[in-house]
Design a protein around this motif. Structure first.
Motif, PDB file in Angstrom:
ATOM      1  N   UNK A 104      14.737   5.426   0.714  1.00 29.49           N
ATOM      2  CA  UNK A 104      13.423   5.251   0.873  1.00 29.49           C
ATOM      3  C   UNK A 104      12.557   4.635  -0.269  1.00 29.49           C
ATOM      4  N   UNK A 105      11.494   3.754  -0.069  1.00 32.86           N
ATOM      5  CA  UNK A 105      10.842   3.135  -1.351  1.00 32.86           C
ATOM      6  C   UNK A 105       9.332   3.404  -0.880  1.00 32.86           C
ATOM      7  N   UNK A 106       8.714   3.738  -1.901  1.00 31.71           N
ATOM      8  CA  UNK A 106       7.065   3.541  -1.865  1.00 31.71           C
ATOM      9  C   UNK A 106       6.569   2.670  -2.808  1.00 31.71           C
ATOM     10  N   UNK A 107       6.046   1.686  -2.701  1.00 32.43           N
ATOM     11  CA  UNK A 107       5.576   0.695  -3.343  1.00 32.43           C
ATOM     12  C   UNK A 107       3.870   0.592  -3.425  1.00 32.43           C
ATOM     13  N   UNK A 108       3.529   0.764  -4.805  1.00 38.87           N
ATOM     14  CA  UNK A 108       1.940   0.419  -5.016  1.00 38.87           C
ATOM     15  C   UNK A 108       1.827  -0.654  -6.118  1.00 38.87           C
ATOM     16  N   UNK A 109       1.083  -1.326  -6.262  1.00 38.64           N
ATOM     17  CA  UNK A 109       0.712  -2.254  -7.206  1.00 38.64           C
ATOM     18  C   UNK A 109       0.746  -1.736  -8.515  1.00 38.64           C
ATOM     19  N   UNK A 143      -9.953  -1.944  -3.162  1.00 43.53           N
ATOM     20  CA  UNK A 143      -8.796  -1.744  -2.173  1.00 43.53           C
ATOM     21  C   UNK A 143      -7.341  -1.654  -2.668  1.00 43.53           C
ATOM     22  N   UNK A 144      -6.833  -0.433  -2.483  1.00 37.98           N
ATOM     23  CA  UNK A 144      -5.490  -0.268  -2.798  1.00 37.98           C
ATOM     24  C   UNK A 144      -4.320  -0.202  -1.748  1.00 37.98           C
ATOM     25  N   UNK A 204       6.388  10.364  -4.112  1.00 34.76           N
ATOM     26  CA  UNK A 204       4.958   9.650  -4.644  1.00 34.76           C
ATOM     27  C   UNK A 204       5.470   8.075  -5.036  1.00 34.76           C
ATOM     28  N   UNK A 205       4.417   7.360  -4.755  1.00 38.25           N
ATOM     29  CA  UNK A 205       4.582   5.779  -5.375  1.00 38.25           C
ATOM     30  C   UNK A 205       4.229   6.032  -6.853  1.00 38.25           C
ATOM     31  N   UNK A 206       4.327   4.944  -7.512  1.00 40.40           N
ATOM     32  CA  UNK A 206       4.135   4.937  -8.866  1.00 40.40           C
ATOM     33  C   UNK A 206       2.780   5.028  -9.351  1.00 40.40           C
ATOM     34  N   UNK A 207       1.757   4.703  -8.331  1.00 41.60           N
ATOM     35  CA  UNK A 207       0.309   4.714  -8.744  1.00 41.60           C
ATOM     36  C   UNK A 207      -0.167   3.506  -8.920  1.00 41.60           C
ATOM     37  N   UNK A 208      -1.452   3.151  -8.644  1.00 41.29           N
ATOM     38  CA  UNK A 208      -2.300   1.864  -9.166  1.00 41.29           C
ATOM     39  C   UNK A 208      -3.592   2.631 -10.017  1.00 41.29           C
ATOM     40  N   UNK A 209      -3.579   1.955 -11.321  1.00 36.09           N
ATOM     41  CA  UNK A 209      -4.743   2.132 -12.108  1.00 36.09           C
ATOM     42  C   UNK A 209      -5.988   1.139 -11.498  1.00 36.09           C
ATOM     43  N   UNK A 210      -7.093   1.946 -11.459  1.00 37.28           N
ATOM     44  CA  UNK A 210      -8.299   1.340 -11.189  1.00 37.28           C
ATOM     45  C   UNK A 210      -9.188   1.586 -12.316  1.00 37.28           C
TER      46      UNK A 210
END
Lengths: 114, 113
Positions: free
Chosen positions: B2-7, B20-21, B103-109
């Motif tokens: 399983x992979x979860x990908x965030x920008x 928009x994330x 968890x995904x690695x997160x996107x910093x806004x």
């Protein structure tokens, strides 16, 4: 309600030392979890517990141990600290009923192993 | 696996615009997906949950969509404010028994005033 509390906030360990990270929740939650978060990465599950006396391994349990003698407390033990265990550790809890999917996180313990 | 990908790149937008994330996942069909906010030096805070049979969920200025065919969730913050600047994490439950999150690695806004 204090929610989920963790101590210490920050600790430096030498290689081979041991320590216990404390976690307490006052919400009477059955489920409790330990995660670690490395820089720029998502949280990874170390151990979890579905109630007092019941614990099980997560994704990255090697080098750690846990116990759950009460509903409130879920300490995480590092026996022989290694540099690979440098990370931020988060404890979380969730209820058995109601909003069971929501996890409540503590403020984290930052650990540096040198 | 399983992979979860965030920008992983930070998202910079002007105050008042919509952020928009994106969260993409593979090799799994989760019963629900969650979004958390994490501020520097703090633990994640739950924001929204969306179930597999829901297309969209709203809470104040937040909106989440869930496309199980594309295996994607979009997280929108409308009328963004500098106080919305944080890292946003997408999370899935892989094992309903243990209810532990992946968890995904997160996107910093970063919202610029």
């Amino acid at each position: 309600n204090a929610g989920v509390t963790q101590t210490p906030k920050f600790r430096i360990l030498k290689i081979g030392q041991s320590m216990t990270l404390q976690c307490t929740q006052d919400m009477n939650h059955n489920y409790m979890y330990w995660y670690r978060q490395d820089p720029g990465m998502g949280l990874k599950l170390i151990y979890y517990s579905v109630g007092a006396g019941i614990t099980d391994k997560g994704e990255v349990p090697n080098g750690y141990n846990v116990s759950r003698s009460t509903t409130e407390d879920f300490p995480l033990r590092l026996e022989l600290a290694a540099p690979s265990q440098t990370s931020v550790y988060f404890c979380a809890s969730s209820p058995l009923r109601g909003e069971t999917e929501t996890q409540y996180f503590g403020p984290g313990t930052r650990l540096l192993v040198l | 696996s399983q992979k979860i990908e965030q920008n992983s790149e930070a998202l910079n937008i002007q105050e008042g615009k919509t952020a928009t994330l994106t969260c993409n996942y593979t090799n799994y069909s989760p019963a629900y997906l969650q979004w958390y906010r994490q501020d520097p030096g703090r633990g994640p805070v739950f924001l929204l949950l969306i179930r597999e049979n829901e297309k969209e969920k709203r809470k104040e200025r937040l909106k989440v969509t869930f496309d199980t065919t594309l295996k994607q969730s979009l997280f929108h913050i409308t009328a963004s404010q500098p106080a919305d600047s944080a890292t946003y994490l997408c999370a899935l439950v892989m094992d309903m028994g243990r209810r532990a999150l992946t968890f995904g690695s997160g996107t910093r806004l970063q919202v610029q005033p």
